[in-house]
Structures are given as structure tokens and as C-alpha cells.
Design a protein around this motif. Structure first.
Motif, short mmCIF file in Angstrom:
data_model
loop_
_atom_site.label_atom_id
_atom_site.label_comp_id
_atom_site.label_asym_id
_atom_site.label_seq_id
_atom_site.Cartn_x
_atom_site.Cartn_y
_atom_site.Cartn_z
N UNK A 22 0.82 -1.23 0.00
CA UNK A 22 0.00 0.00 0.00
C UNK A 22 0.84 1.27 0.00
N UNK A 23 1.96 1.23 0.73
CA UNK A 23 2.84 2.40 0.76
C UNK A 23 3.46 2.65 -0.61
N UNK A 24 3.87 1.60 -1.29
CA UNK A 24 4.46 1.76 -2.62
C UNK A 24 3.45 2.30 -3.63
N UNK A 25 2.21 1.83 -3.54
CA UNK A 25 1.17 2.34 -4.45
C UNK A 25 0.92 3.82 -4.21
N UNK A 26 0.82 4.21 -2.93
CA UNK A 26 0.62 5.63 -2.61
C UNK A 26 1.79 6.46 -3.08
N UNK A 27 3.00 5.96 -2.86
CA UNK A 27 4.19 6.70 -3.27
C UNK A 27 4.25 6.85 -4.79
N UNK A 28 3.93 5.79 -5.50
CA UNK A 28 4.01 5.84 -6.96
C UNK A 28 2.98 6.82 -7.54
N UNK A 29 1.73 6.73 -7.10
CA UNK A 29 0.70 7.62 -7.65
C UNK A 29 1.00 9.09 -7.32
N UNK A 30 1.43 9.35 -6.10
CA UNK A 30 1.70 10.73 -5.72
C UNK A 30 2.92 11.28 -6.45
N UNK A 31 3.98 10.50 -6.53
CA UNK A 31 5.21 10.97 -7.19
C UNK A 31 4.98 11.17 -8.69
N UNK A 32 4.24 10.26 -9.31
CA UNK A 32 4.00 10.37 -10.74
C UNK A 32 3.18 11.63 -11.07
N UNK A 33 2.16 11.91 -10.27
CA UNK A 33 1.34 13.10 -10.54
C UNK A 33 2.14 14.38 -10.34
N UNK A 34 2.96 14.43 -9.27
CA UNK A 34 3.76 15.63 -9.04
C UNK A 34 4.83 15.82 -10.11
N UNK A 35 5.45 14.72 -10.49
CA UNK A 35 6.50 14.82 -11.51
C UNK A 35 5.94 15.27 -12.85
N UNK A 36 4.82 14.73 -13.25
CA UNK A 36 4.20 15.11 -14.51
C UNK A 36 3.77 16.57 -14.49
N UNK A 37 3.21 16.99 -13.37
CA UNK A 37 2.78 18.39 -13.25
C UNK A 37 3.97 19.33 -13.26
N UNK A 38 5.05 18.95 -12.56
CA UNK A 38 6.24 19.80 -12.55
C UNK A 38 6.86 19.95 -13.92
N UNK A 39 6.89 18.86 -14.68
CA UNK A 39 7.44 18.93 -16.04
C UNK A 39 6.59 19.85 -16.91
N UNK A 40 5.27 19.75 -16.78
CA UNK A 40 4.39 20.59 -17.60
C UNK A 40 4.55 22.07 -17.25
#
Length: 419
Positions: free
Chosen positions: A238-256
Motif C-alpha cells: 500500500x505504501x508503494x502504491x501511494x508513493x508511486x501515484x503521488x510521485x507520478x502526478x507531481x513529476x508530470x505536473x512539474x514537467x508541464x
């Protein structure tokens, strides 16, 4: 150049939603209600159950509270904008929203780092776990994980507030620091903002390094033990799933934001910019609520107890069956001379269907000694050794016998039959 104190920002991100604002408002409201209910449910279950006052669950409680804090900075204003024809926000309100959203994101990364460290100690160093992760130390670390990001983001917000702006238009759904910085009239004044922003990015990038380092040791330790693999799947997935979804959304938004890509559709960029406020706050309580055994059991117990309490109130009303209603058979006192009465020989029987002991049911009142009630009195005989003559009425109605004392070797009986 504008006067910042009186500046009102116009949010242009909602201009493309004019034709479907009603369904979008309904979906957004339902999403916010689910976020609030799910996170509050997990928080209350952890707070109200003492057996869940453990480091892992305290961190989960802080995680859900942080989700409530971050979404409160976005959803109420966004729902209001969907109902309003003009989408504006004040300068101070824009800085406040940027402060809340950025501090929420950084605090989430800090708490995820603490959760990774907690799992590393629990699986890789179980003998040191309770000494290193006491309840008081975990609470201190959680406060540190909240206050440190807030202070770091406050520095970015203060630096952004000193800039002179040349445009009131934000091509976004929400206010973020970097969107305010790029509106500055003099780009040379934004040097300090860029340095502090990069330092912030490096600090929270190191959080990702710590998380990755801890999971390398976790995987290495769990590979050779079935018990550790089971514990890893139960608490770390569960921790890995939370980490992956949160990191992916922030990274994508930061790149944009940084690249300002014009090739992506505008609607997609708007959705990506608020994705970290939609997916992680919904997924986290649901994942942890269904995956972690103790929380899942508490939720099931709470749901089944509510169903069971409704059926417990149903009682059998077919008859006045109550405690203490018994059939008593009392032999007559020794030495009593039988009179010519239609009663059973030597014995008085009383049967009481009453609901309480000591309650006379359907029995005529009995008066003092020697008082005639309905039928002629009959002399039963001498009672005891003192030769006291007692008059007892003989009727067809049964008498109730009540036990009034059980202190002696024999029970003392009091009844309407006077001896």
C-alpha cells in the motif's frame, strides 16, 4: 505594473468548461465528499481504538489528516468557481492557496519517507524497532514533517509576494508559486525565487532517495523469508502504491509547468495540474483501509455491530415471561389441624405468572386477622407451640408467596395467608 495589494487574478482554466459545468460540479462534489468521508473514517478508527496507537497507524492518521488539509485548499474554491460566471481570486487568496497546496505536497513526501523508514526498522531491524520508534518519537517526527515543509514553502511564498506583477491573468485552475513568479515585470528579480525553488526541489528529491534506499534493504531482507515476504506484501505494497501515484502526478505536473509544453491539449494540462488533489487523497484511505488487516477488521466490526444492534432490540412479546416468575409449592405448617375446607390436604399451592416477584396477580385484597372478605372463615387450627389461633380465608383464588429473607437456614415466607 500593478499594485499587488489590490490585484485580482483571473483564472482562465475554466473557460473551456462552460457547456458541462453542471455535471462537472456534481462529479467534483461527489469526489470531495468521498475524500472527506474516507479520510475521516480512517482517522477516527485510529484515534478511537487504543490497539491502533502504533507508529505505522499514527503515520497513516497523519497522512489522512494531511489529505484533508490539502483538499480543503482546493475543492471549496473550485466548486464555487464552477457556479460563478467570473473566476477570480484575490492576490492574498492566491498566495494562501499556493502555500496550502505546496505545503500539502511536501508534507505528503515527508510522511511517506517516515513510513518507509518505519517499515525498514520493523522488518530489517525488529529488535531496535520499539526503542527507535516509540509513540512519543513518532508524534515528534510527524510534527516535524508538517512544520518543516510549511516553513520552507513559506519562504517561497514570501519571495513571490515581493515581486511586481505585470499581468493579472493566470492560465491555470489553481494558484501556484511559479505561475505567479512568471508574471513578474522584471525577470532579474526572480533569481532568488529560482534558487530557493531549486533548493526545495533538491531537498524533497532527497526524500525520494531515502525511500528508495530503504526499500532496497527491505527487498533484500524479505527475499529469503516467507514471513518477511508476507509482512512486506501486507504493509509495504500500500505504501508503494501511494508513493508511486503521488510521485507520478507531481513529476508530470512539474514537467508541464517548467517546460510549458504547448503540444499537450489544454484540458489535459489542467487535469494533470490538479491530479495530485484527486487520485492520492481518494486512493490512500481506500488502499490502507482494505489492505491493512487491523483497520479492515475494525471497519467490518463497526459495520456488523450496527446491523446486529438493530436486531437485538426485537423481543418475544407472546407472553409476560419475566425473571423470577416461578411456581411455588409450600407445605403447610406442621401441627396445623385440617379443617373442612375444599383446599388440597396440608398444602397451599401458588402459581404466579407475574413479571416481578412479590407482585400479587388477580388476587382479592386480604385484610387484617379475623376480617371476612368474601366467604365464611374457616378455622384451620393451632399454629406453632404458643396456641395462637389464626383465621384464614379459604377461597378458590391462589395466593402469592414471596421470599423476603434468605439470611437464616430457612427462608422466611410472607404471604397473604396469616399464621
Amino acid at each position: 505594473m500593478m499594485n499587488n495589494a489590490s490585484t485580482v487574478f483571473f483564472l482562465s482554466g475554466l473557460d473551456e468548461t462552460r457547456n458541462y459545468r453542471s455535471p462537472l460540479f456534481f462529479l467534483t462534489l461527489m469526489c470531495y465528499i468521498v475524500i472527506v468521508l474516507a479520510n475521516v473514517c480512517v482517522v477516527l478508527i485510529i484515534i478511537l481504538n487504543n490497539d491502533l496507537h502504533e507508529p505505522m497507524y499514527i503515520l497513516l492518521c497523519a497522512f489522512c489528516l494531511n489529505s484533508l488539509y490539502g483538499t480543503a485548499g482546493f475543492y471549496p474554491k473550485f466548486l464555487w468557481d464552477l457556479l460563478s460566471p467570473v473566476h477570480v481570486i484575490s492576490y492574498s487568496g492566491c498566495l494562501l492557496q499556493a502555500q496550502v497546496l505546496y505545503s500539502f505536497a511536501c508534507s505528503d513526501l515527508s510522511i511517506l519517507t517516515l513510513m518507509a523508514y518505519d517499515r525498514y526498522l520493523a522488518i530489517c531491524q525488529p529488535l531496535k524497532y520499539h526503542s527507535l520508534m516509540s509513540k512519543q518519537r513518532v508524534i515528534t517526527l510527524v510534527c516535524f514533517a508538517w512544520l518543516t515543509p510549511f516553513c520552507i514553502i513559506a519562504v517561497n511564498t514570501i519571495l513571490a509576494s515581493r515581486l511586481k506583477l505585470c499581468s493579472p491573468y493566470l492560465n491555470r485552475l489553481i494558484c501556484l508559486n511559479w505561475n505567479i513568479v512568471i508574471l513578474a515585470c522584471f525577470p532579474a528579480e526572480t533569481t532568488a525565487n529560482g534558487i530557493v525553488a531549486n533548493l526545495t526541489f533538491i531537498i524533497y528529491g532527497l526524500h525520494a532517495v531515502v525511500i528508495g534506499w530503504s526499500y532496497l534493504f527491505l527487498i533484500k531482507t524479505c527475499a529469503g523469508s516467507i514471513e518477511n515476504r508476507k509482512k512486506f506484501m501486507q504493509t509495504c505494497v500500500p505504501h508503494l502504491i501511494s508513493l508511486f501515484t503521488f510521485s507520478a502526478t507531481l513529476l508530470f505536473d512539474g514537467i508541464c509547468i517548467r517546460l510549458d509544453s504547448k503540444n499537450l491539449p489544454q484540458t489535459l494540462k489542467y487535469f494533470v495540474s490538479i491530479e495530485f488533489l484527486i487520485i492520492p487523497p481518494i486512493m490512500n484511505p481506500l488502499i490502507y483501509g482494505f489492505k491493512l488487516t487491523k483497520i479492515r477488521n475494525k471497519i467490518v466490526t463497526l459495520a456488523t455491530s450496527d446491523t446486529g444492534s438493530a436486531s437485538e432490540g426485537l423481543a418475544d412479546t407472546s407472553g409476560p415471561v419475566c425473571e423470577g416468575a416461578t411456581q411455588a409449592a409450600v407445605p403447610a405448617t406442621e401441627g396445623a389441624t385440617q379443617a373442612s375446607v375444599p383446599a388440597t390436604e396440608g398444602t397451599l399451592f401458588t402459581q404466579t405468572p407475574a413479571c416481578q416477584r412479590g407482585t400479587q396477580v388477580d388476587s382479592p385484597p386480604v385484610r387484617e386477622i379475623g376480617t371476612q372478605v368474601g366467604s365464611p372463615p374457616a378455622l384451620l387450627g393451632l399454629v406453632g407451640t404458643l396456641g395462637v389461633v389464626g383465621f384464614v380465608e379459604t377461597t378458590s383464588v391462589g395466593f402469592l408467596i414471596e421470599t423476603t429473607s434468605t439470611q437464616g437456614p430457612m427462608e422466611t415466607l410472607s404471604s397473604p395467608a396469616l399464621f
